[in-house]
Design an enzyme around this catalytic site. Structure first.
Site, mmCIF file in Angstrom:
data_model
loop_
_atom_site.group_PDB
_atom_site.id
_atom_site.type_symbol
_atom_site.label_atom_id
_atom_site.label_comp_id
_atom_site.label_asym_id
_atom_site.label_seq_id
_atom_site.Cartn_x
_atom_site.Cartn_y
_atom_site.Cartn_z
ATOM 1 N N GLY A 211 41.492 -5.159 -31.362
ATOM 2 C CA GLY A 211 42.267 -6.240 -31.959
ATOM 3 C C GLY A 211 41.751 -6.588 -33.340
ATOM 4 O O GLY A 211 41.263 -5.731 -34.079
ATOM 5 N N VAL A 215 39.297 -12.677 -33.495
ATOM 6 C CA VAL A 215 39.097 -12.719 -32.045
ATOM 7 C C VAL A 215 37.864 -11.920 -31.654
ATOM 8 O O VAL A 215 37.159 -12.271 -30.698
ATOM 9 C CB VAL A 215 40.346 -12.205 -31.310
ATOM 10 N N GLU A 233 36.915 -2.448 -31.463
ATOM 11 C CA GLU A 233 37.779 -1.593 -32.283
ATOM 12 C C GLU A 233 38.711 -2.496 -33.073
ATOM 13 O O GLU A 233 39.668 -3.043 -32.539
ATOM 14 C CB GLU A 233 38.572 -0.629 -31.388
#
Length: 477
Positions: A211, A215, A233
């Site tokens: 994402g 976050v 990732e």
């Protein structure tokens, strides 16, 4: 198999016993169930791993149309694009893992220093335990199942959390995965932010997140409370430096940028054109028209933006420069035509945030060196592309640019090479997977030493330390 059919293990005792929760949540119940099953080591045998990989492949084969339909509902993907960019990528990962699982699982013998002889030592890959996989919405099948392939191959149990922004695909995964995979050790949990928050509060043996950077920081902070290792990732603004503005280069750039309506983490985010960009822009427009026709907003092979929030965010970027190609959009279908911009504001969101949409800024630089300096002043991206046939420039680019991957003349092609690691560096991520790199990432590389006591060759280093013993130790060590 039912969710709660495994044989219960003895309760932990002493200081290690957790507090009793009379009303555990569904997530806590699922995690407890998976951990108890994983503790029996049912995921460890090679035969079990092969069975689960074959079952996953069978699911994709038997429900191909269901997943294609779900991807069309969530992102407007054509059947062809959905198949080759999602399903086929995962099937290739499964096939590669099946063919190489024996060698990946083998232990590796290593040399032992003379001072410890006779002895044997080896490094053996061991499963980590129970992991959490949090997927992304832009490739909601691939970015959940490719990490799951690595988890299965490495002998781990897993909880999968698909993106709520791709609800049709999330629902398909929740419906079909439990039918094909062993429910004792694999589970799908659907939900939004509250669900993710509860999942992250639990203790895992590894968290695999795909994402955005914002976050990812939340994930990393939650993992740190339990000292849980993570694979992150992410993305970033992947640059493409163009020294060769041929039609072939333009087509490859346009294809890589506008597939999935630009919602690809390794898509070229901006172009640095060495010298005048007029011919490059003309050829990019020519390539776009050849792909999606004169009315791309209604072309069946061009997708849509995932949500109105992202749609409006992208429209605001049109105000940060000059639109020289495209610029059309449809509010009802959330489609934005492939667009090229120049004379852009370098301080605006267009050039400071990942675009993640079908807008391509083209920036002119006078020299190749200026392009390298431009990239160096910005955070390290997930990928960096050079369109040039010059071996000298390729060598300089590879040496000077810091990125998760370096690709010459074939943007996005690195994604389908199973022997290459896929992952970022710095703000674009940590850890890499695909092929053996995923297996290694989700395994503990455990060391093992075996030394006999029949002959005690260590007596020379036991205290007390006489002059003779010190000389022996100096020579041995």
């Amino acid at each position: 198999m039912g969710l709660f059919t495994s044989t219960p293990l003895p309760e932990p005792v002493g200081d290690s016993a957790p507090p009793v929760d009379e009303h555990p949540s569904r997530i806590a119940t699922v995690l407890s169930h998976l951990r108890r099953s994983a503790d029996t080591r049912i995921t460890h045998p090679r035969r079990f791993r092969r069975q689960q990989l074959k079952a996953l492949e069978k699911m994709l084969e038997e429900h191909l149309e269901d997943f294609v339909q779900a991807l069309a509902e969530d992102l407007g993907k054509s059947a062809t694009e959905a198949k080759f960019s999602e399903i086929d990528v995962v099937r290739a990962e499964i096939d590669f893992a099946q063919r190489h699982l024996v060698e990946w699982m083998d232990s590796t013998s290593v040399k032992v220093p003379l001072a410890l002889q006779p002895a044997m030592a080896k490094v053996e890959p061991r499963p980590l335990g129970v992991m959490l996989i949090i997927g992304a919405w832009n490739y909601p099948v691939q970015l959940v199942l490719a990490p799951l392939v690595a988890a299965i191959a490495a002998g781990n149990a897993a909880v999968i959390k698909p993106s709520e922004l791709a609800p049709a695909t999330s629902g398909a995964l929740a419906k079909f995965l439990p039918v094909y995979l062993d429910e004792r050790v694999y589970a799908v949990v659907e939900g939004g932010v509250d669900t993710s928050t509860e999942l992250l509060a639990a203790r895992w043996d590894h968290i695999f997140y795909t994402g955005g950077e914002r976050v990812a920081k939340i994930v990393a902070a939650a993992a740190a409370k339990h000292l849980t290792p993570t694979t992150l990732e992410l993305g970033g603004k992947s640059p493409a430096v163009v020294e060769n503005d041929s039609l072939a280069s333009a087509k490859r750039l346009a294809y890589a940028k506008f597939m999935n309506a630009g919602q690809t983490c390794v898509a070229p985010d901006y172009v640095l054109s060495v010298g005048d960009s007029s011919e490059l822009i003309r050829r990019l427009g020519q390539a776009i028209t050849s792909f999606y026709g004169k009315e791309p907003l209604t072309h069946p092979d061009f997708g849509r933006i995932v949500s109105r929030k992202h749609f409006e965010r992208l429209l605001s970027m049109f105000e940060q420069g000059e639109v020289v190609f495209g610029g059309e959009y449809d509010e009802d279908t959330l489609r934005i035509a492939p667009s090229i911009m120049r004379n852009v504001d370098l301080e605006g969101s267009l050039m400071t945030e990942e675009i993640f949409g079908p807008i391509l800024p083209v920036i002119e630089v006078e020299t190749f060196e200026e392009a390298l300096e431009f990239i160096a002043r910005r955070p390290s991206p997930l990928a960096a592309y050079l369109m040039s046939e010059s071996p000298r420039l390729q060598s300089i680019f590879s040496d000077r640019v810091r990125a998760g991957s370096i690709v010459h003349n074939a943007p996005l092609a690195q994604m389908i090479v199973p022997t290459l690691p896929f992952g970022g560096v710095g703000p674009s991520g940590m850890g890499a997977y695909h092929g053996k790199h995923g297996f290694d990432r989700l395994s503990q590389m455990r060391s093992e030493l075996n030394k006999t006591t029949v002959v005690d060759t260590l007596s020379a280093i036991y205290p007390p330390y006489s002059w003779a013993k010190r000389k022996i130790i100096d020579r041995l060590l």
